[in-house]
Design a protein around this motif. Structure first.
Motif, PDB file in Angstrom:
ATOM      1  N   THR A 133       0.596  -0.817  -0.221  1.00 58.09           N
ATOM      2  CA  THR A 133       0.267  -0.066  -0.179  1.00 58.09           C
ATOM      3  C   THR A 133       1.246   1.498  -0.028  1.00 58.09           C
ATOM      4  N   LEU A 134       1.870   1.250   0.686  1.00 56.37           N
ATOM      5  CA  LEU A 134       3.153   2.492   0.566  1.00 56.37           C
ATOM      6  C   LEU A 134       3.645   2.451   0.108  1.00 56.37           C
ATOM      7  N   ARG A 135       3.544   1.424  -1.075  1.00 56.34           N
ATOM      8  CA  ARG A 135       4.358   1.783  -2.244  1.00 56.34           C
ATOM      9  C   ARG A 135       3.818   2.544  -3.518  1.00 56.34           C
ATOM     10  N   ASP A 136       4.956   3.468  -3.839  1.00 55.54           N
ATOM     11  CA  ASP A 136       3.949   4.604  -5.316  1.00 55.54           C
ATOM     12  C   ASP A 136       4.393   4.214  -6.829  1.00 55.54           C
ATOM     13  N   PRO A 137       3.555   3.838  -7.103  1.00 52.77           N
ATOM     14  CA  PRO A 137       3.657   3.286  -8.601  1.00 52.77           C
ATOM     15  C   PRO A 137       3.818   4.230  -9.275  1.00 52.77           C
ATOM     16  N   GLN A 138       4.212   5.443  -8.889  1.00 54.83           N
ATOM     17  CA  GLN A 138       4.688   7.412 -10.312  1.00 54.83           C
ATOM     18  C   GLN A 138       6.453   7.207 -10.127  1.00 54.83           C
ATOM     19  N   SER A 139       6.789   6.153  -8.558  1.00 58.47           N
ATOM     20  CA  SER A 139       8.189   6.779  -8.584  1.00 58.47           C
ATOM     21  C   SER A 139       9.255   4.807  -8.313  1.00 58.47           C
ATOM     22  N   VAL A 144       6.348   6.087  -0.124  1.00 56.96           N
ATOM     23  CA  VAL A 144       5.880   6.445   1.005  1.00 56.96           C
ATOM     24  C   VAL A 144       7.186   7.509   0.807  1.00 56.96           C
ATOM     25  N   ARG A 145       7.462   7.025   1.284  1.00 54.75           N
ATOM     26  CA  ARG A 145       8.556   7.617   3.203  1.00 54.75           C
ATOM     27  C   ARG A 145       9.565   8.451   2.235  1.00 54.75           C
ATOM     28  N   SER A 146      10.199   8.298   0.907  1.00 56.48           N
ATOM     29  CA  SER A 146      11.361   8.542   0.266  1.00 56.48           C
ATOM     30  C   SER A 146      10.700   9.582  -0.749  1.00 56.48           C
ATOM     31  N   ALA A 147       9.322   9.939  -0.804  1.00 59.26           N
ATOM     32  CA  ALA A 147       8.745  10.977  -1.507  1.00 59.26           C
ATOM     33  C   ALA A 147       8.806  12.062  -0.865  1.00 59.26           C
ATOM     34  N   ASP A 148       8.618  11.317   0.321  1.00 61.77           N
ATOM     35  CA  ASP A 148       8.211  11.819   1.616  1.00 61.77           C
ATOM     36  C   ASP A 148       9.433  13.600   2.103  1.00 61.77           C
ATOM     37  N   ARG A 149      10.271  12.923   1.432  1.00 64.59           N
ATOM     38  CA  ARG A 149      11.402  13.871   1.811  1.00 64.59           C
ATOM     39  C   ARG A 149      11.481  14.814   0.100  1.00 64.59           C
ATOM     40  N   GLU A 157      -1.413  16.234  -3.073  1.00 64.00           N
ATOM     41  CA  GLU A 157      -1.197  14.750  -3.155  1.00 64.00           C
ATOM     42  C   GLU A 157      -0.689  14.887  -1.727  1.00 64.00           C
ATOM     43  N   ASP A 158      -0.272  15.448  -0.546  1.00 67.86           N
ATOM     44  CA  ASP A 158      -0.439  15.822   0.306  1.00 67.86           C
ATOM     45  C   ASP A 158      -1.054  14.829   1.227  1.00 67.86           C
ATOM     46  N   LYS A 159      -2.773  14.820   0.568  1.00 68.72           N
ATOM     47  CA  LYS A 159      -3.638  13.581   1.573  1.00 68.72           C
ATOM     48  C   LYS A 159      -3.968  12.220   0.817  1.00 68.72           C
ATOM     49  N   ARG A 160      -3.639  12.256  -0.419  1.00 69.04           N
ATOM     50  CA  ARG A 160      -2.877  10.384  -1.010  1.00 69.04           C
ATOM     51  C   ARG A 160      -1.619  10.291  -0.091  1.00 69.04           C
ATOM     52  N   LYS A 161      -0.772  10.594   0.218  1.00 63.72           N
ATOM     53  CA  LYS A 161      -0.168  10.049   1.242  1.00 63.72           C
ATOM     54  C   LYS A 161      -0.153   9.552   2.934  1.00 63.72           C
ATOM     55  N   LEU A 242       1.824  11.750  11.309  1.00 62.24           N
ATOM     56  CA  LEU A 242       1.708  12.880  12.441  1.00 62.24           C
ATOM     57  C   LEU A 242       2.523  13.834  11.616  1.00 62.24           C
ATOM     58  N   VAL A 243       3.947  13.400  10.906  1.00 62.59           N
ATOM     59  CA  VAL A 243       4.443  14.844  10.938  1.00 62.59           C
ATOM     60  C   VAL A 243       5.145  14.704   9.197  1.00 62.59           C
ATOM     61  N   SER A 244       4.011  13.667   8.033  1.00 62.34           N
ATOM     62  CA  SER A 244       4.316  13.773   6.509  1.00 62.34           C
ATOM     63  C   SER A 244       4.385  15.451   6.084  1.00 62.34           C
ATOM     64  N   PRO A 245       2.634  15.822   6.529  1.00 64.53           N
ATOM     65  CA  PRO A 245       3.349  17.411   6.017  1.00 64.53           C
ATOM     66  C   PRO A 245       4.153  18.203   6.539  1.00 64.53           C
ATOM     67  N   PHE A 246       4.833  18.040   7.512  1.00 64.66           N
ATOM     68  CA  PHE A 246       5.864  18.878   8.265  1.00 64.66           C
ATOM     69  C   PHE A 246       7.574  18.869   8.166  1.00 64.66           C
ATOM     70  N   SER A 247       7.825  17.622   7.300  1.00 62.16           N
ATOM     71  CA  SER A 247       8.898  16.721   6.330  1.00 62.16           C
ATOM     72  C   SER A 247       9.541  17.510   5.591  1.00 62.16           C
ATOM     73  N   ALA A 248       8.812  18.453   4.416  1.00 64.83           N
ATOM     74  CA  ALA A 248       9.821  18.665   3.588  1.00 64.83           C
ATOM     75  C   ALA A 248       9.572  19.932   3.841  1.00 64.83           C
ATOM     76  N   THR A 249       9.515  20.428   4.571  1.00 63.89           N
ATOM     77  CA  THR A 249       9.557  21.933   5.278  1.00 63.89           C
ATOM     78  C   THR A 249      10.807  22.036   6.019  1.00 63.89           C
TER      79      THR A 249
END
Length: 495
Positions: A133-139, A144-149, A157-161, A242-249
């Protein structure tokens, strides 16, 4: 990285018509259906190893087979069906290292062993489906955790993750509840049945002495450890949610301070990671001590205690990373909310976290001897390999970068503003608080049997004389149904 990916179990084709006798000749078709359902499960597992299917197919097939298996077991217990001979169910373990290689099938006795292995397969499928489920077919197979960086480009996109993290965590909570059911209900009930010298029924669960060594799935300690492992993975994903929306920042700002508005409290994150680290440590300790544990396996059986080395290595690495993260966030809590009075304490905690992470980076890999043993082990799509090693190193590098950034900021603050003494690292150990869970296991309830006692359409067979003339007749109420579907009288007590 969470969740742990179980190796694909395996079994062979079997026919229930060859294993069972139908005295009334009323279950011929249903036994054929049961055989077909089991064949579907076996084929789905084979397709997984060949990378021609995903774990959703396995989950669907095991859910389709389980009601038939329960029907067969209940019918054998009620003497509606009889065993032809002592049955043998070939299975390949996912827990013990004997699972390495394609020739490690073990012939397991009694229908009870088939139920244990089927439910273990069910729980493993839930865990591995969480990974899918966490695997992103577009990557290109990334997570998903790699894309969060990367920078979040849109709210959608944020909601989907976040939705994917929530779905995966829910699957892991279900897997934890299932492993716990095996450990707390299924295996103890079987033990009691074997130890009951007054139980003279032929039944489906009678087990002779001197059987071959059984895989780790038949140890209560092992199943309990797997329940804790799945719960730890679920809580780890819950924190990421919890922290996913803030990881990129945080990843792209130069100082990592101040934290973005709305970011979860550092103190809360520290407690959540302490709970995760405690769970991983508890699971690992259970597996390491099972050799000397008493009463953790079926009476009279020899349980294989050679645990899969990849599982122990995973628990060690995830415990270490969760422990480092808890110390990092405790340091941020001290530095952010004390008006500079605890900056020295924050620096000591960050240095402690830095040392521990450096030690994990140097010594956290699986040893060479273990890697040699694991060559050729097929554990399915998206599991151990170059991709996983790259992702693990990426997580450690990202964590080290964040710790160094926080440490640089607090050191500068202390040297220019606060001028606080830096305590010894040993002195901050007593400041570690208790953990706090974010998710809990979801209790498992056996489905209603497809036929036989406990099923919706069951009518006890009328016989002119007992099938076993010397047997003690049981009251007919032993198979009475309750009003709640799937929770009939004796649910779970198939032994």
């Amino acid at each position: 990285m969470p969740p742990y990916v179980f190796p694909a179990p395996a079994t062979v084709l079997l026919s229930f018509s060859e294993l069972c006798v139908d005295p009334s000749s009323t279950n011929t078709v249903i036994l054929a259906d049961a055989t077909q359902a089991r064949s579907k499960l076996r084929n789905s597992l084979k397709d997984i190893e060949a990378k021609n299917a995903d774990w959703l197919v396995v989950l669907d097939s095991v859910q389709g087979y389980l009601p038939y298996l329960l029907g067969v077991i209940n019918s054998l217990e009620a003497d509606d069906l009889l065993q032809r001979n002592e049955p043998a169910f070939p299975w390949k373990s996912v827990i013990t290292s004997s699972s390495m290689g394609s020739s490690s099938m073990q012939n397991l006795p009694a229908f009870g062993s088939e139920l244990v292995m089927t439910l273990t397969c069910y729980a493993a499928a839930l865990s591995n489906l969480a990974n899918d489920t966490l695997r992103d077919p577009q990557s290109a197979g990334g997570h998903v955790r790699s894309a969060d960086r990367q920078r979040i480009t849109s709210t959608a996109e944020d909601k989907r993750k976040i939705d994917k993290l929530a779905q995966a965590a829910d699957l892991l909570c279900r897997a934890s509840g299932l492993f716990d059911y095996i450990a707390q209900t299924l295996l103890p009930t079987w033990e009691a049945r074997i130890a009951d010298s007054t139980d003279i029924k032929s039944g489906a669960m009678r087990l002779g002495k001197g059987k071959a060594k059984m895989p780790g799935e038949f140890s209560r300690d092992v199943q309990r450890a797997l329940a804790i492992l799945s719960l730890a993975d679920a809580n780890s994903l819950g924190i990421q949610k919890l922290v996913s929306p803030f990881s990129a920042t945080i990843a792209f700002q130069s100082t990592s301070l101040p934290l973005p508005r709305g970011h979860p409290s550092p103190g809360l994150l520290a407690k959540l990671y302490i709970e995760v680290a405690t769970l991983y440590s508890s699971a690992r300790n259970l597996l390491k001590t099972m050799k000397t544990s008493k009463g953790s396996s079926l009476e009279g059986l020899n349980i294989d205690d050679d645990i899969e080395p990849g599982l122990l290595a995973y628990l060690r690495k995830e415990w270490g990373l969760a422990d480092v993260r808890s110390r990092k966030w405790l340091a941020v809590e001290a530095g952010e909310h004390s008006s500079g009075e605890k900056v020295g304490q924050a620096i000591a905690m960050l240095k402690d976290a830095q040392n521990r992470l450096d030690d994990l980076r140097k010594h956290g890999d699986i040893g060479a001897s273990t890697m040699k043993k694991m060559r050729g082990l097929k554990i399915g799509r998206g599991s151990a390999g170059k991709e996983e090693k790259t992702e693990r190193k990426g997580r450690i590098a990202q964590e080290m970068a964040e710790i160094e950034s926080f440490l640089k900021t607090y050191t500068h603050m202390n040297n220019t503003v606060s001028f606080q003494p830096i305590p010894a690292i040993a002195s901050v150990q007593a400041l570690m608080p208790g953990g706090r869970p974010i998710l809990a296991s979801k209790p498992f309830i056996l489905p209603q049997p497809a036929f036989g006692p406990g099923s919706s359409a069951y009518t006890p067979a009328i016989r002119d004389r007992p099938i076993n003339p010397g047997a003690v007749e049981e009251p007919s109420s032993s198979h009475a149904q309750l009003d709640t579907p799937g929770t009939y009288a004796g649910a779970g007590n198939y032994f």
